[in-house]
Design a protein around this motif. Structure first.
Motif, PDB file in Angstrom:
ATOM      1  N   GLY A  38       1.175  -1.738 -11.780  1.00 20.89           N
ATOM      2  CA  GLY A  38       0.629  -0.388 -11.724  1.00 20.89           C
ATOM      3  C   GLY A  38      -0.204  -0.259 -10.461  1.00 20.89           C
ATOM      4  O   GLY A  38      -0.273  -1.173  -9.644  1.00 20.89           O
ATOM      5  N   GLN A  39      -0.866   0.865 -10.304  1.00 15.17           N
ATOM      6  CA  GLN A  39      -1.644   1.105  -9.089  1.00 15.17           C
ATOM      7  C   GLN A  39      -3.077   0.626  -9.241  1.00 15.17           C
ATOM      8  O   GLN A  39      -3.666   0.715 -10.307  1.00 15.17           O
ATOM      9  CB  GLN A  39      -1.632   2.583  -8.756  1.00 15.17           C
ATOM     10  N   PHE A  40      -3.624   0.115  -8.126  1.00 15.88           N
ATOM     11  CA  PHE A  40      -5.016  -0.326  -8.050  1.00 15.88           C
ATOM     12  C   PHE A  40      -5.710   0.494  -6.974  1.00 15.88           C
ATOM     13  O   PHE A  40      -5.103   0.878  -5.979  1.00 15.88           O
ATOM     14  CB  PHE A  40      -5.095  -1.817  -7.695  1.00 15.88           C
ATOM     15  N   ASP A  41      -6.994   0.726  -7.177  1.00 18.66           N
ATOM     16  CA  ASP A  41      -7.756   1.531  -6.214  1.00 18.66           C
ATOM     17  C   ASP A  41      -8.074   0.793  -4.921  1.00 18.66           C
ATOM     18  O   ASP A  41      -8.204   1.405  -3.872  1.00 18.66           O
ATOM     19  CB  ASP A  41      -9.068   2.016  -6.840  1.00 18.66           C
ATOM     20  N   ASP A  42      -8.220  -0.521  -5.012  1.00 12.18           N
ATOM     21  CA  ASP A  42      -8.550  -1.282  -3.811  1.00 12.18           C
ATOM     22  C   ASP A  42      -7.735  -2.570  -3.732  1.00 12.18           C
ATOM     23  O   ASP A  42      -7.187  -3.051  -4.715  1.00 12.18           O
ATOM     24  CB  ASP A  42     -10.048  -1.591  -3.732  1.00 12.18           C
ATOM     25  N   LYS A  43      -7.659  -3.105  -2.528  1.00  9.98           N
ATOM     26  CA  LYS A  43      -6.841  -4.293  -2.267  1.00  9.98           C
ATOM     27  C   LYS A  43      -7.348  -5.532  -3.002  1.00  9.98           C
ATOM     28  O   LYS A  43      -6.543  -6.287  -3.550  1.00  9.98           O
ATOM     29  CB  LYS A  43      -6.767  -4.543  -0.764  1.00  9.98           C
ATOM     30  N   LYS A  94       0.843  -1.188   0.000  1.00 13.34           N
ATOM     31  CA  LYS A  94       0.000   0.000   0.000  1.00 13.34           C
ATOM     32  C   LYS A  94       0.877   1.236   0.000  1.00 13.34           C
ATOM     33  O   LYS A  94       1.842   1.334   0.754  1.00 13.34           O
ATOM     34  CB  LYS A  94      -0.904   0.007   1.233  1.00 13.34           C
ATOM     35  N   GLY A  95       0.539   2.178  -0.875  1.00 16.74           N
ATOM     36  CA  GLY A  95       1.230   3.459  -0.931  1.00 16.74           C
ATOM     37  C   GLY A  95       0.196   4.567  -0.972  1.00 16.74           C
ATOM     38  O   GLY A  95      -0.459   4.762  -1.995  1.00 16.74           O
ATOM     39  N   GLY A  96      -0.003   5.237   0.138  1.00 16.98           N
ATOM     40  CA  GLY A  96      -1.056   6.246   0.197  1.00 16.98           C
ATOM     41  C   GLY A  96      -2.419   5.573   0.166  1.00 16.98           C
ATOM     42  O   GLY A  96      -2.718   4.703   0.965  1.00 16.98           O
ATOM     43  N   GLU A  97      -3.241   5.945  -0.816  1.00 18.35           N
ATOM     44  CA  GLU A  97      -4.573   5.354  -0.969  1.00 18.35           C
ATOM     45  C   GLU A  97      -4.600   4.234  -1.997  1.00 18.35           C
ATOM     46  O   GLU A  97      -5.632   3.627  -2.234  1.00 18.35           O
ATOM     47  CB  GLU A  97      -5.572   6.441  -1.372  1.00 18.35           C
ATOM     48  N   LYS A  98      -3.479   3.968  -2.651  1.00 15.98           N
ATOM     49  CA  LYS A  98      -3.425   2.988  -3.744  1.00 15.98           C
ATOM     50  C   LYS A  98      -2.696   1.721  -3.321  1.00 15.98           C
ATOM     51  O   LYS A  98      -1.901   1.727  -2.383  1.00 15.98           O
ATOM     52  CB  LYS A  98      -2.700   3.586  -4.962  1.00 15.98           C
TER      53      LYS A  98
END
Length: 76
Positions: free
Chosen positions: A30-35, A9-13
């Protein structure tokens, strides 16, 4: 797969990172919005990699076979 895939987790992503046996980073997503999304993507990668074979895509015959297979599937 001999290494491991970590969800971070990095911040909210969220993102996943593929590590080898020594803990060295091999790949980062890449980044995902949720786990759960990150976990599904990491799971899909693990399944694909565990059953994957090595294909030499530098040979012209393999590349042309790949293209023709793609063309057959798309009818409009």
């Amino acid at each position: 797969m001999a290494g491991r895939i970590e969800i971070r987790k990095g911040g909210e992503k969220f993102r996943f990172v593929v590590l080898n046996r020594n803990g060295e980073k091999l790949l980062q997503s890449g980044q995902f919005d949720d786990k759960p999304s990150a976990k599904r993507a990491a799971s899909s990668l693990a399944k694909a990699a565990s059953g994957a074979g090595i294909v030499d895509a530098t040979k012209p015959a393999a590349a042309s076979a790949k293209r023709s297979a793609r063309r057959r599937g798309t009818k409009r």
